[in-house]
Design a protein around this motif. Sequence first.
Motif, PDB file in Angstrom:
ATOM      1  N   THR A   1      23.966 -44.790 -16.424  1.00 61.21           N
ATOM      2  CA  THR A   1      25.056 -44.431 -15.520  1.00 61.21           C
ATOM      3  C   THR A   1      25.304 -42.929 -15.546  1.00 61.21           C
ATOM      4  N   LEU A   2      25.247 -42.338 -16.718  1.00 63.09           N
ATOM      5  CA  LEU A   2      25.466 -40.900 -16.851  1.00 63.09           C
ATOM      6  C   LEU A   2      24.404 -40.117 -16.093  1.00 63.09           C
ATOM      7  N   GLN A   3      23.153 -40.542 -16.168  1.00 62.74           N
ATOM      8  CA  GLN A   3      22.078 -39.871 -15.441  1.00 62.74           C
ATOM      9  C   GLN A   3      22.280 -40.001 -13.940  1.00 62.74           C
ATOM     10  N   THR A   4      22.747 -41.160 -13.477  1.00 65.69           N
ATOM     11  CA  THR A   4      23.013 -41.368 -12.051  1.00 65.69           C
ATOM     12  C   THR A   4      24.106 -40.418 -11.570  1.00 65.69           C
ATOM     13  N   ILE A   5      25.164 -40.278 -12.363  1.00 62.76           N
ATOM     14  CA  ILE A   5      26.256 -39.372 -11.999  1.00 62.76           C
ATOM     15  C   ILE A   5      25.746 -37.935 -11.954  1.00 62.76           C
ATOM     16  N   ALA A   6      24.963 -37.534 -12.946  1.00 60.24           N
ATOM     17  CA  ALA A   6      24.425 -36.169 -12.984  1.00 60.24           C
ATOM     18  C   ALA A   6      23.527 -35.900 -11.782  1.00 60.24           C
ATOM     19  N   ASP A   7      22.684 -36.856 -11.420  1.00 59.21           N
ATOM     20  CA  ASP A   7      21.804 -36.691 -10.255  1.00 59.21           C
ATOM     21  C   ASP A   7      22.614 -36.555  -8.979  1.00 59.21           C
ATOM     22  N   THR A   8      23.672 -37.346  -8.845  1.00 58.72           N
ATOM     23  CA  THR A   8      24.526 -37.282  -7.663  1.00 58.72           C
ATOM     24  C   THR A   8      25.188 -35.917  -7.547  1.00 58.72           C
ATOM     25  N   LEU A   9      25.694 -35.402  -8.666  1.00 58.81           N
ATOM     26  CA  LEU A   9      26.329 -34.082  -8.657  1.00 58.81           C
ATOM     27  C   LEU A   9      25.322 -32.984  -8.346  1.00 58.81           C
ATOM     28  N   ASP A  10      24.116 -33.080  -8.906  1.00 60.53           N
ATOM     29  CA  ASP A  10      23.072 -32.092  -8.620  1.00 60.53           C
ATOM     30  C   ASP A  10      22.706 -32.093  -7.144  1.00 60.53           C
ATOM     31  N   ASN A  11      22.575 -33.278  -6.558  1.00 60.37           N
ATOM     32  CA  ASN A  11      22.235 -33.380  -5.136  1.00 60.37           C
ATOM     33  C   ASN A  11      23.341 -32.822  -4.260  1.00 60.37           C
ATOM     34  N   ALA A  12      24.594 -33.079  -4.626  1.00 61.10           N
ATOM     35  CA  ALA A  12      25.722 -32.563  -3.851  1.00 61.10           C
ATOM     36  C   ALA A  12      25.769 -31.044  -3.919  1.00 61.10           C
ATOM     37  N   GLN A  13      25.523 -30.490  -5.096  1.00 60.76           N
ATOM     38  CA  GLN A  13      25.522 -29.036  -5.247  1.00 60.76           C
ATOM     39  C   GLN A  13      24.374 -28.418  -4.466  1.00 60.76           C
ATOM     40  N   TYR A  14      23.193 -29.041  -4.509  1.00 59.56           N
ATOM     41  CA  TYR A  14      22.040 -28.542  -3.774  1.00 59.56           C
ATOM     42  C   TYR A  14      22.314 -28.576  -2.277  1.00 59.56           C
ATOM     43  N   SER A  15      22.914 -29.654  -1.789  1.00 64.04           N
ATOM     44  CA  SER A  15      23.228 -29.774  -0.365  1.00 64.04           C
ATOM     45  C   SER A  15      24.236 -28.725   0.062  1.00 64.04           C
ATOM     46  N   GLU A  16      25.229 -28.469  -0.786  1.00 64.65           N
ATOM     47  CA  GLU A  16      26.259 -27.478  -0.473  1.00 64.65           C
ATOM     48  C   GLU A  16      25.665 -26.080  -0.409  1.00 64.65           C
ATOM     49  N   GLU A  17      24.765 -25.769  -1.325  1.00 66.03           N
ATOM     50  CA  GLU A  17      24.136 -24.446  -1.345  1.00 66.03           C
ATOM     51  C   GLU A  17      23.249 -24.226  -0.128  1.00 66.03           C
ATOM     52  N   ASN A  18      22.614 -25.263   0.369  1.00 65.95           N
ATOM     53  CA  ASN A  18      21.689 -25.132   1.487  1.00 65.95           C
ATOM     54  C   ASN A  18      22.319 -25.433   2.833  1.00 65.95           C
ATOM     55  N   SER A  19      23.592 -25.794   2.861  1.00 69.47           N
ATOM     56  CA  SER A  19      24.233 -26.132   4.132  1.00 69.47           C
ATOM     57  C   SER A  19      24.608 -24.904   4.940  1.00 69.47           C
ATOM     58  N   SER A  20      24.579 -23.722   4.329  1.00 68.64           N
ATOM     59  CA  SER A  20      24.956 -22.510   5.047  1.00 68.64           C
ATOM     60  C   SER A  20      23.821 -21.998   5.934  1.00 68.64           C
ATOM     61  N   GLY A  21      22.726 -22.695   5.957  1.00 71.62           N
ATOM     62  CA  GLY A  21      21.609 -22.278   6.793  1.00 71.62           C
ATOM     63  C   GLY A  21      20.639 -21.426   6.015  1.00 71.62           C
ATOM     64  N   SER A  22      19.633 -20.901   6.705  1.00 70.38           N
ATOM     65  CA  SER A  22      18.616 -20.114   6.025  1.00 70.38           C
ATOM     66  C   SER A  22      19.075 -18.694   5.752  1.00 70.38           C
ATOM     67  N   ASP A  23      20.111 -18.219   6.472  1.00 67.23           N
ATOM     68  CA  ASP A  23      20.613 -16.868   6.248  1.00 67.23           C
ATOM     69  C   ASP A  23      21.503 -16.853   5.012  1.00 67.23           C
ATOM     70  N   SER A  24      21.257 -15.900   4.151  1.00 66.13           N
ATOM     71  CA  SER A  24      22.183 -15.721   3.042  1.00 66.13           C
ATOM     72  C   SER A  24      23.329 -14.864   3.548  1.00 66.13           C
ATOM     73  N   ASP A  25      24.401 -14.826   2.810  1.00 65.99           N
ATOM     74  CA  ASP A  25      25.594 -14.121   3.250  1.00 65.99           C
ATOM     75  C   ASP A  25      25.433 -12.626   2.999  1.00 65.99           C
ATOM     76  N   THR A  26      24.627 -11.966   3.829  1.00 66.59           N
ATOM     77  CA  THR A  26      24.417 -10.522   3.698  1.00 66.59           C
ATOM     78  C   THR A  26      24.889  -9.793   4.948  1.00 66.59           C
ATOM     79  N   SER A  27      25.728 -10.445   5.742  1.00 63.25           N
ATOM     80  CA  SER A  27      26.185  -9.840   6.994  1.00 63.25           C
ATOM     81  C   SER A  27      27.045  -8.614   6.757  1.00 63.25           C
ATOM     82  N   PHE A  28      27.604  -8.464   5.547  1.00 64.59           N
ATOM     83  CA  PHE A  28      28.465  -7.333   5.266  1.00 64.59           C
ATOM     84  C   PHE A  28      27.660  -6.072   4.922  1.00 64.59           C
ATOM     85  N   LEU A  29      26.351  -6.198   4.708  1.00 66.27           N
ATOM     86  CA  LEU A  29      25.524  -5.051   4.364  1.00 66.27           C
ATOM     87  C   LEU A  29      25.043  -4.324   5.619  1.00 66.27           C
ATOM     88  N   SER A  30      25.017  -3.014   5.546  1.00 64.16           N
ATOM     89  CA  SER A  30      24.459  -2.255   6.660  1.00 64.16           C
ATOM     90  C   SER A  30      22.966  -2.088   6.433  1.00 64.16           C
TER      91      SER A  30
END
Length: 77
Positions: free
Chosen positions: A45-74
């Motif tokens: 059960t602990l491994q299942t919870i850890a995998d779920t959290l890892d997948n959620a974090q991975y999805s959140e990191e990649n949901s912003s699209g392929s552009d990283s947040d560098t729009s503030f740089l000139s």
Amino acid sequence: YLGPFVVERQTKGGSYILKEMNGTLSRHGVASFRLIPYISRNDPTLQTIADTLDNAQYSEENSSGSDSDTSFLSEDE
């Protein structure tokens, strides 16, 4: 914090009768909101919870699209 305990049984009213690790039963019932479940490190059960959290974090990191947040740089930077 008291414990660890083993749940001996659930009463008709919904509280739990606990048993100490040496087998001694508690005199009073304990409400379920006062109990913290224990999950062994080897429990699947602990491994299942850890995998779920890892997948959620991975999805959140990649949901912003392929552009990283560098729009503030000139271009000069």
